[in-house]
Design an enzyme around this catalytic site. Structure first.
Site, short mmCIF file in Angstrom:
data_model
loop_
_atom_site.label_atom_id
_atom_site.label_comp_id
_atom_site.label_asym_id
_atom_site.label_seq_id
_atom_site.Cartn_x
_atom_site.Cartn_y
_atom_site.Cartn_z
N ARG A 1 -42.72 29.36 -26.00
CA ARG A 1 -41.61 30.16 -26.50
C ARG A 1 -41.85 30.54 -27.97
O ARG A 1 -42.07 29.66 -28.82
CB ARG A 1 -40.30 29.37 -26.38
CG ARG A 1 -39.09 30.01 -27.05
CD ARG A 1 -38.59 31.22 -26.31
NE ARG A 1 -37.26 31.62 -26.77
CZ ARG A 1 -36.64 32.72 -26.37
NH1 ARG A 1 -37.22 33.51 -25.48
NH2 ARG A 1 -35.44 33.01 -26.84
N PRO B 1 -12.99 -0.35 -5.09
CA PRO B 1 -12.12 0.44 -5.97
C PRO B 1 -11.62 -0.33 -7.18
O PRO B 1 -11.46 0.24 -8.27
CB PRO B 1 -10.96 0.85 -5.04
CG PRO B 1 -11.59 0.91 -3.69
CD PRO B 1 -12.59 -0.21 -3.67
N THR C 1 -24.28 4.20 -1.75
CA THR C 1 -25.32 5.16 -1.39
C THR C 1 -25.60 5.06 0.10
O THR C 1 -25.86 3.98 0.61
CB THR C 1 -26.61 4.88 -2.19
OG1 THR C 1 -26.34 5.02 -3.58
CG2 THR C 1 -27.73 5.83 -1.80
N GLU D 1 -25.55 0.18 -10.86
CA GLU D 1 -26.23 -1.12 -10.90
C GLU D 1 -26.07 -1.80 -12.26
O GLU D 1 -27.00 -2.42 -12.78
CB GLU D 1 -27.70 -0.96 -10.53
CG GLU D 1 -27.88 -0.53 -9.08
CD GLU D 1 -29.25 -0.81 -8.54
OE1 GLU D 1 -29.72 -1.95 -8.71
OE2 GLU D 1 -29.83 0.09 -7.94
N GLY D 2 -24.87 -1.69 -12.80
CA GLY D 2 -24.55 -2.31 -14.07
C GLY D 2 -24.56 -1.30 -15.19
O GLY D 2 -25.61 -0.75 -15.53
N ALA E 1 -13.13 -3.39 -8.12
CA ALA E 1 -14.14 -4.38 -8.46
C ALA E 1 -15.50 -3.72 -8.52
O ALA E 1 -16.27 -3.74 -7.56
CB ALA E 1 -14.14 -5.52 -7.44
N GLY E 2 -15.79 -3.09 -9.68
CA GLY E 2 -17.10 -2.51 -9.90
C GLY E 2 -17.94 -3.51 -10.67
O GLY E 2 -18.59 -4.38 -10.11
#
Length: 408
Positions: A292, A132, A164, A388-389, A134-135
């Site tokens: 289209r 929470p 995950t 992942e950054g 420390a990402g």
């Protein structure tokens, strides 16, 4: 060491076509349903296991491809199918990479098979690093691992987030602080075996995109694991910590921690995921633009649309080249002296974000509805610039590597 080439060999083409067929026939038809349900698509994972895609053997074959292109080719095709379902299929791989990057041969042989289970009883695994508070700032990690020498056990306490498969996994790989004084250099990775008391699932997140992939908090309260669950072993950890302390006293070079070793190994693969999503959106937009009609002609006859498609395809191909280069370098043992891994992840992730947005614009009002898949693809693509950054962290890594200056 394999020479770098842009031409896939026959075996690689066969695998690519096989995965493309699975993505087209199995993943895509299920994508909208599992996005709406926001649940792990266990039936699709089991189908992947039955045909050999969700297995240790398959990922080992791709991981050890001497050209380095096995993993990026596989990731691109699966994520071309659908990002949420594909992440449910490959999410276990991050935990497996954590063990491969830091574990002993015995640990690799013991734990990675348990991460996947069997086609009849599939399992998933989780890599738990972010917290929470420390990402991106891994030095602020608070989860602690304390060694109980009398019992040869490690005791883990803390809360992980954005994991995950967190909580639903059998095997959890947890990064924890073993020496707070060393900051990010005082981290180590641990295996938490299935059914270990004290590990529980916290909040499950309801997400903007990749909804078919389970993301949750993991709470560790007095979790005890055997000493053998320290990845790499205690002797190796003690040697690494001793070197870190010595270099800290001398103001020496940086020592990489366990989580960073895992992320460096996986960044080109994330780039390949982004390429797959971008390519999928581009193909939908190209098909729409050629079929289209407005004002009596296909809308691709307008330069405003045609030029967008030209830019989209150019960026996708450029992103793939950066991913392939980094993947080949990693396999060939060439150091990322210019942060090539971060370059590939940065450019590919922002390409996916921008290309999916352009696809919506080309489809107009239709692109904004769930009747067409580009709306979902755009929501899914947002994650690539974050996990992942973040893009900002990738730019920081690149700038520091190029300049040698500790830019903040």
């Amino acid at each position: 060491m394999a020479e770098f080439t842009l031409e896939l060999n026959d075996d690689q083409k066969q695998v690519r076509d096989w995965l493309h067929g699975f993505a087209k026939d199995v993943i895509r038809p299920a994508a909208a349903e599992w996005d709406e349900r926001e649940e792990t698509p266990w039936p699709v994972i089991q189908e992947a296991a039955k045909v050999g895609i969700y297995s240790l053997d398959f990922y080992a074959q791709q991981f050890f491809d001497p050209t380095g292109l096995g993993i990026p080719v596989a990731m691109e095709e699966l994520f071309w199918g659908d990002a949420g379902i594909a992440l449910s299929i490959v999410g276990t791989g991050l935990a497996a990479v954590g063990v491969l990057a830091n574990g002993t041969e015995e640990q690799i042989g013991t734990w990675i098979p348990q991460m996947y289970g069997t086609p009849e009883d599939v399992k998933v695994a989780a890599f738990c690093s972010s917290e929470p508070d420390a990402g991106s700032d891994v030095a602020s990690m608070r989860t602690r691992a304390v060694y109980d020498e009398a019992k040869d056990e490690w005791v883990l306490d803390g809360t992980k987030t954005w994991a995950t498969n967190g909580g639903i996994a059998g095997v959890h790989v947890v990064v924890a602080v073993v020496d707070p004084e060393l900051g990010s250099k005082g981290h180590a990775s641990f295996i938490v075996p299935p059914g270990t008391p004290g590990l529980s699932q916290g909040q499950k997140f309801k997400k903007h995109g990749i909804r078919a992939s389970h993301t949750a908090e993991v709470v560790l309260e007095g979790v005890r694991v055997p000493g053998s669950c320290l990845l790499g072993g205690k002797d190796k950890l003690d040697e690494r910590l001793a070197r870190a302390r010595e270099k800290a006293r001398k103001g020496g070079e940086r020592v990489k921690n366990a989580a960073m070793a895992t992320f460096e190994a996986s960044r080109p693969a994330v780039g390949a995921m982004a390429v797959g999503t971008a390519r999928a959106a581009y193909e939908v937009a190209l098909d729409y633009a050629t079929t289209r009609h407005q004002f009596g002609r296909p809308i691709i006859d307008n330069q405003g649309v045609a030029f967008q498609l030209a830019d989209m395809r150019t960026r996708i191909d450029a992103a793939r080249l950066l991913v392939w280069r980094a993947s080949w370098m990693a396999t060939a043992g060439k150091p990322f002296t210019s942060a090539e891994g971060s370059m590939s992840k940065l450019y590919a992730s922002e390409t996916a974000r921008d290309v999916t947005a352009q696809a919506i614009q080309i489809l107009g009002g239709n692109g904004y509805t769930r009747e067409y898949p580009v709306e979902r693809m755009h929501r899914d693509a947002a994650i690539y610039t974050i996990f992942e950054g973040t893009s900002e962290i990738q730019r920081l890594v690149i700038a520091r590597t190029l300049s040698g200056v500790p830019i903040r």
